[in-house]
Design a protein around this motif. Structure first.
Motif, PDB file in Angstrom:
ATOM      1  N   ARG A   1      -1.560   3.663   4.131  1.00  0.00           N
ATOM      2  CA  ARG A   1      -1.136   2.820   5.452  1.00  0.00           C
ATOM      3  C   ARG A   1      -1.358   4.138   6.390  1.00  0.00           C
ATOM      4  N   LYS A   2      -0.816   5.513   6.324  1.00  0.00           N
ATOM      5  CA  LYS A   2      -1.205   6.280   6.907  1.00  0.00           C
ATOM      6  C   LYS A   2      -2.817   6.117   7.070  1.00  0.00           C
ATOM      7  N   GLU A   3      -4.036   6.584   6.872  1.00  0.00           N
ATOM      8  CA  GLU A   3      -4.908   6.268   6.190  1.00  0.00           C
ATOM      9  C   GLU A   3      -5.446   5.127   7.280  1.00  0.00           C
ATOM     10  N   TRP A   4      -5.102   4.191   6.962  1.00  0.00           N
ATOM     11  CA  TRP A   4      -4.993   2.982   8.225  1.00  0.00           C
ATOM     12  C   TRP A   4      -4.983   3.137   9.670  1.00  0.00           C
ATOM     13  N   GLN A   5      -3.239   3.713   9.770  1.00  0.00           N
ATOM     14  CA  GLN A   5      -2.857   3.581  10.913  1.00  0.00           C
ATOM     15  C   GLN A   5      -4.123   4.535  11.915  1.00  0.00           C
ATOM     16  N   ARG A   6      -4.547   5.648  11.316  1.00  0.00           N
ATOM     17  CA  ARG A   6      -5.269   7.050  11.617  1.00  0.00           C
ATOM     18  C   ARG A   6      -6.264   5.864  12.178  1.00  0.00           C
ATOM     19  N   ALA A   7      -7.055   5.395  10.981  1.00  0.00           N
ATOM     20  CA  ALA A   7      -8.544   4.436  11.068  1.00  0.00           C
ATOM     21  C   ALA A   7      -8.538   3.846  12.674  1.00  0.00           C
ATOM     22  N   THR A   8      -7.045   3.238  12.824  1.00  0.00           N
ATOM     23  CA  THR A   8      -7.106   2.520  13.823  1.00  0.00           C
ATOM     24  C   THR A   8      -7.195   2.778  15.003  1.00  0.00           C
TER      25      THR A   8
ATOM     26  N   PRO B   1       0.715  -1.405  -0.229  1.00  0.00           N
ATOM     27  CA  PRO B   1      -0.050   0.170  -0.384  1.00  0.00           C
ATOM     28  C   PRO B   1       0.857   1.561   0.215  1.00  0.00           C
ATOM     29  N   SER B   2       0.530   2.432  -0.572  1.00  0.00           N
ATOM     30  CA  SER B   2       0.953   3.664  -0.692  1.00  0.00           C
ATOM     31  C   SER B   2       1.346   3.779   0.931  1.00  0.00           C
ATOM     32  N   LEU B   3       1.753   5.353   1.304  1.00  0.00           N
ATOM     33  CA  LEU B   3       1.999   5.725   1.995  1.00  0.00           C
ATOM     34  C   LEU B   3       0.626   6.246   2.883  1.00  0.00           C
ATOM     35  N   SER B   4       0.102   6.609   1.690  1.00  0.00           N
ATOM     36  CA  SER B   4      -0.909   7.841   1.905  1.00  0.00           C
ATOM     37  C   SER B   4      -1.683   6.230   2.601  1.00  0.00           C
TER      38      SER B   4
END
Length: 103
Positions: free
Chosen positions: A18-25, A13-16
């Motif tokens: 991964r960041k979106e997934w981390q934020r949602a987590t 996955p792109s950096l954005s």
């Protein structure tokens, strides 16, 4: 009605993403903690809804967090955290389209 199970994986996955997934987590974790804190403090009853939660997660994901928080928090006020995936994807708000050849 036939039930079809679909397994998905993120491949590179792109950096954005991964960041979106981390934020949602983090939002998911905070939603569960918000519910448990509210029950502990007596701010609201067990009938908490997504209207009580102020974040931009999809309501289906918020509902999943509420369900998990309810199962982690028992009637006697004891909190037992379970290991789980940050959130599960279910059939709510999802649609799967297939082509004529089945892909």
């Amino acid at each position: 009605m036939v039930t079809v199970t679909v397994t998905t994986k993120f491949h590179n996955p792109s950096l954005s993403r991964r960041k979106e997934w981390q934020r949602a987590t983090r939002l998911y974790r905070d939603t569960k903690q918000f519910c448990i804190n509210g029950w502990e403090n007596g701010d609201f009853g067990k009938s908490v809804t997504t209207a009580s939660i102020d974040n931009d997660l999809y309501s289906a994901i918020q509902n999943q967090a509420i369900r998990e928080a309810k199962s982690d928090h028992n009637k006697h006020g004891e909190v037992r955290y379970r290991e789980s995936q940050p959130f599960a994807i279910n059939n709510q708000n999802w649609e799967l389209d297939t082509t004529e050849n089945g892909t």
